[in-house]
Enzyme design. Sequence first.
Site, PDB file in Angstrom:
ATOM      1  N   PRO A 117      15.623  -4.503  -4.859  1.00  0.00           N
ATOM      2  CA  PRO A 117      15.052  -3.612  -5.870  1.00  0.00           C
ATOM      3  C   PRO A 117      15.086  -4.202  -7.286  1.00  0.00           C
ATOM      4  O   PRO A 117      14.155  -4.021  -8.061  1.00  0.00           O
ATOM      5  CB  PRO A 117      15.935  -2.367  -5.769  1.00  0.00           C
ATOM      6  CG  PRO A 117      16.397  -2.351  -4.338  1.00  0.00           C
ATOM      7  CD  PRO A 117      16.557  -3.791  -3.950  1.00  0.00           C
ATOM      8  N   THR A 147       8.722  -7.473   5.154  1.00  0.00           N
ATOM      9  CA  THR A 147       7.580  -7.404   6.064  1.00  0.00           C
ATOM     10  C   THR A 147       8.047  -7.326   7.510  1.00  0.00           C
ATOM     11  O   THR A 147       8.932  -8.073   7.923  1.00  0.00           O
ATOM     12  CB  THR A 147       6.680  -8.646   5.875  1.00  0.00           C
ATOM     13  OG1 THR A 147       6.285  -8.720   4.504  1.00  0.00           O
ATOM     14  CG2 THR A 147       5.442  -8.561   6.741  1.00  0.00           C
ATOM     15  N   GLN A 326     -19.521  -5.735  -3.528  1.00  0.00           N
ATOM     16  CA  GLN A 326     -20.697  -5.617  -4.404  1.00  0.00           C
ATOM     17  C   GLN A 326     -21.997  -5.852  -3.629  1.00  0.00           C
ATOM     18  O   GLN A 326     -22.977  -5.120  -3.801  1.00  0.00           O
ATOM     19  CB  GLN A 326     -20.574  -6.629  -5.552  1.00  0.00           C
ATOM     20  CG  GLN A 326     -21.617  -6.471  -6.648  1.00  0.00           C
ATOM     21  CD  GLN A 326     -21.388  -5.224  -7.501  1.00  0.00           C
ATOM     22  OE1 GLN A 326     -20.307  -4.672  -7.510  1.00  0.00           O
ATOM     23  NE2 GLN A 326     -22.418  -4.786  -8.191  1.00  0.00           N
ATOM     24  N   GLU A 353       5.407 -13.595  -1.750  1.00  0.00           N
ATOM     25  CA  GLU A 353       5.896 -14.982  -1.721  1.00  0.00           C
ATOM     26  C   GLU A 353       5.751 -15.648  -3.090  1.00  0.00           C
ATOM     27  O   GLU A 353       5.443 -16.832  -3.201  1.00  0.00           O
ATOM     28  CB  GLU A 353       5.228 -15.793  -0.610  1.00  0.00           C
ATOM     29  CG  GLU A 353       5.794 -15.385   0.741  1.00  0.00           C
ATOM     30  CD  GLU A 353       5.684 -16.424   1.828  1.00  0.00           C
ATOM     31  OE1 GLU A 353       5.796 -17.624   1.527  1.00  0.00           O
ATOM     32  OE2 GLU A 353       5.508 -16.022   2.982  1.00  0.00           O
TER      33      GLU A 353
END
Length: 368
Positions: A117, A147, A326, A353
């Site tokens: 944290p 992860t 777009q 990373e």
Amino acid sequence: MLRESVRSLCEAKILPFAAAVDEEARFPQEALDALVANDLHAVHVPENYGGAGADALATVIVIEEVARVCASSSLIPAVNKLGSLPVILSGSEELKAKYLTPLAKGDAMFSYCLSEPDAGSDAAGMKTRAVRDGDSYVLNGVKRWITNAGVSEYYTVMAVTDPEKRSKGISAFVVEKGDEGVSFGAPEKKLGIKGSPTREVYLDNVRIPADRMIGAEGTGFATAMKTLDHTRITIAAQALGIAQGALDYAKGYVQERKQFGKPIADFQGVQFMLADMAMKIEAARQLTYAAAAKSERTDSDLTFFGAAAKCFASDVAMEVTTDAVQLLGGYGYTRDYPVERMMRDAKITQIYEGTNQVQRIVMARNLP
């Protein structure tokens, strides 16, 4: 051959579930099953531990091709490498045999616990402690942004063993999901890569045998940084795959979509956008593959090239996916088409990373 076989597998077994995995924010179990069945979930594991023994470039191509159809799924081979590379680089022979063999078999996944944290870009400021007690170490602390936390069986955990020494007082350990005192926070609610769970890992008086230390005491931070030199290239590969998937989709779309009586692909403004997208992707690919070759050889300029590949490819991925949205106009902005997912997924490659701002610091300090 490798690219063709991985691409056909991904299109048959992973692509059909990509939208649902994102929509439901669920782990891509179908992808894991398909990758394990084809020995593509952890191709980097050396052959003497039952792995495929793929080099860094082959690993990059696998990750790139998975990311082209589903970024969340590409984190299976990418994070298996990230989590286990400290063991490969610095672990004892016993540790390698114990943890790389089930990883290679597909019986377990591996995660990497560095961030906290209050310790993100300043990873050396971590507070998680590991205290020696006889033949054990006792770990206490919180790791954030982990992860595949909760799905992985094994965790490479960086912890402070000597608070006086800052980065030289950090050691690396293998913690198992089943160790007493290990628990997980709720999954983070994220912008993208929703199929890859990101959770906090809580270590509450986790007692582990001292032989689960990776390398010597105090070498953990050096191992962590050396690991990132190699694995930033896998993030470059992921970014590259996302960008390629977006370009491929947009290219098909503009040939079908008609306005003013002809396909919009016939308009020069659209052609210029596609040309720029393709050119930048190819530049990113060349840089990423060059970095992968340097990773394989552990060249002296690897740190610069790893950071450059990750930074450049992720910036390209964000730009290309935004342009793909777009090119699809209003349709691009809806979840009925995959490019908005790719745009959301691309963003994280500029952040994890090591943010791209940190990559630029790394490059400046390691100019070749």
